[in-house]
Motif scaffolding. Structure first.
Motif: not given
Length: 354
Positions: A271-294
């Motif tokens: 799924f797509a992950l937006e970090l609003r205050r940082s102004g970044r849009v990331l992708t969280v793969p099925a095999d990774r946690s939100v924490l690791s991507v952030v």
């Protein structure tokens, strides 16, 4: 040989027990009243974290083989109810969760106990080796996702150190005059903490059944299928024991469970992950946690347990449907926050206040 567990309840006795409970305990921990939440009215809700307190290790004992018990004294400690736990900040900075197993009426101290696991993540070993009488330390909480609900009768099933959250419940039920039973399972009697106290509490009426596997083998749970519907079942212990209790009860009813570890992860999609205050849009793969991507983008984001227990990685969610997989947050806290080490997004997009 263990005594047979008595499970038959007389309807009239159950009614009397219920009335006795109401007369004796009023608004005590057995009868929690839900707090009314102030309307948000468009204002931003705070992402509250557990309160922090300084405590002193006032007493350290070993109530069973491989078990360490600590009495932690402090000033202005918050009240708590059976089933609550605290976060313990270990000298290394690691955060671990331990159930409170003392007396809620003792407002000057909290009591915790843990089994030292040589093959674990190191928290229990650090507690044993570095927390001695006279040590000052930080704790957070308490929190309670395992509350004792009002019921005319109770069955408690404990496996080993899983007795810790159930011990205050047994005491509360006994003081209230409730109809309760306990099945306490362990590898051996020598490994089972608080056994003497519990056997003494249940001596009147054979309320306590001890299942020491070196004496009688694994516990038999077939009797659970015949429990009266009004009996509240509480279980804490190894995953296998809790699965067995749930299976014996059947799909029509669910026990109240307190887990040692996070539930097994269910695969999820990307799924797509937006970090609003940082102004970044990331992708969280099925095999990774939100924490690791952030943390790839924001390496200073705090975390500790990575298993959904400590709350260190809790973040505020601005948009998106959360797939909560933690064992910590209350229902109210889950409305607008998540633990990014284990929880995910149910849809295609999640927005964090980062």
């Amino acid at each position: 040989m263990t005594r047979p567990l008595t499970v038959a309840l007389v309807a009239g006795g159950a009614l009397l027990a219920r009335r006795a409970l109401r007369r004796r305990i009023g608004a005590s921990p057995l009868w929690p009243m839900p707090a009314l939440e102030e309307p948000v009215s468009g204002r931003r809700r705070e992402n509250r974290r557990p309160s922090s307190h300084r405590v002193l290790v006032a007493e350290r004992t070993e109530p069973a083989e491989g078990v360490v018990r600590l009495r932690l004294e402090g000033a202005d400690l918050p009240p708590w109810e059976p089933g609550a736990h605290i976060d313990v900040v270990l000298p290394s900075g690691a955060v671990r969760q331990y159930s409170l197993c003392g007396d809620p009426d003792d407002r000057g101290a909290y009591t915790i106990a843990t089994r030292v696991l040589e093959g674990g993540r190191g928290g229990s070993r650090e507690l044993r080796e570095r927390l001695h009488e006279g040590t000052e330390m930080e704790i957070r909480g308490p929190r309670n996702r395992f509350p004792l609900v009002a019921a005319p009768s109770y069955l408690f099933v404990a496996g080993g150190i899983g007795i810790t959250p159930l011990l205050p419940m047994v005491r509360a039920a006994e003081r209230a005059g409730a109809d309760w039973r306990l099945m306490y399972c362990g590898r051996s009697r020598a490994s089972m903490p608080f056994l003497d106290e519990l056997e003494q509490a249940g001596a009147d009426g054979g309320r306590v059944t001890v299942v020491a596997e070196d004496e009688s083998g694994p516990p038999g749970l077939a009797f659970l299928g015949g429990l009266p519907a009004e009996t509240a079942v509480y279980c804490c212990g190894p995953e296998g024991l809790m699965d067995a209790v749930s299976g014996a009860l059947g799909e029509a009813r669910a026990p109240h469970l307190e887990r040692f570890t996070a539930s097994a992860a269910v695969p999820g999609g990307a799924f797509a992950l937006e970090l609003r205050r940082s102004g970044r849009v990331l992708t969280v793969p099925a095999d990774r946690s939100v924490l690791s991507v952030v943390r790839d983008e924001l390496p200073n984001v705090s975390y500790s347990c990575t298993q959904g227990f400590c709350g260190t990685c809790r973040q505020r969610v601005l948009e998106g449907e959360i797939d909560h997989r933690d064992e910590l947050l209350t229902d109210a806290e889950r409305e607008d926050s998540m633990l990014i080490c284990v929880s995910r997004c149910r849809g295609g997009r999640l927005v964090l206040d980062l």
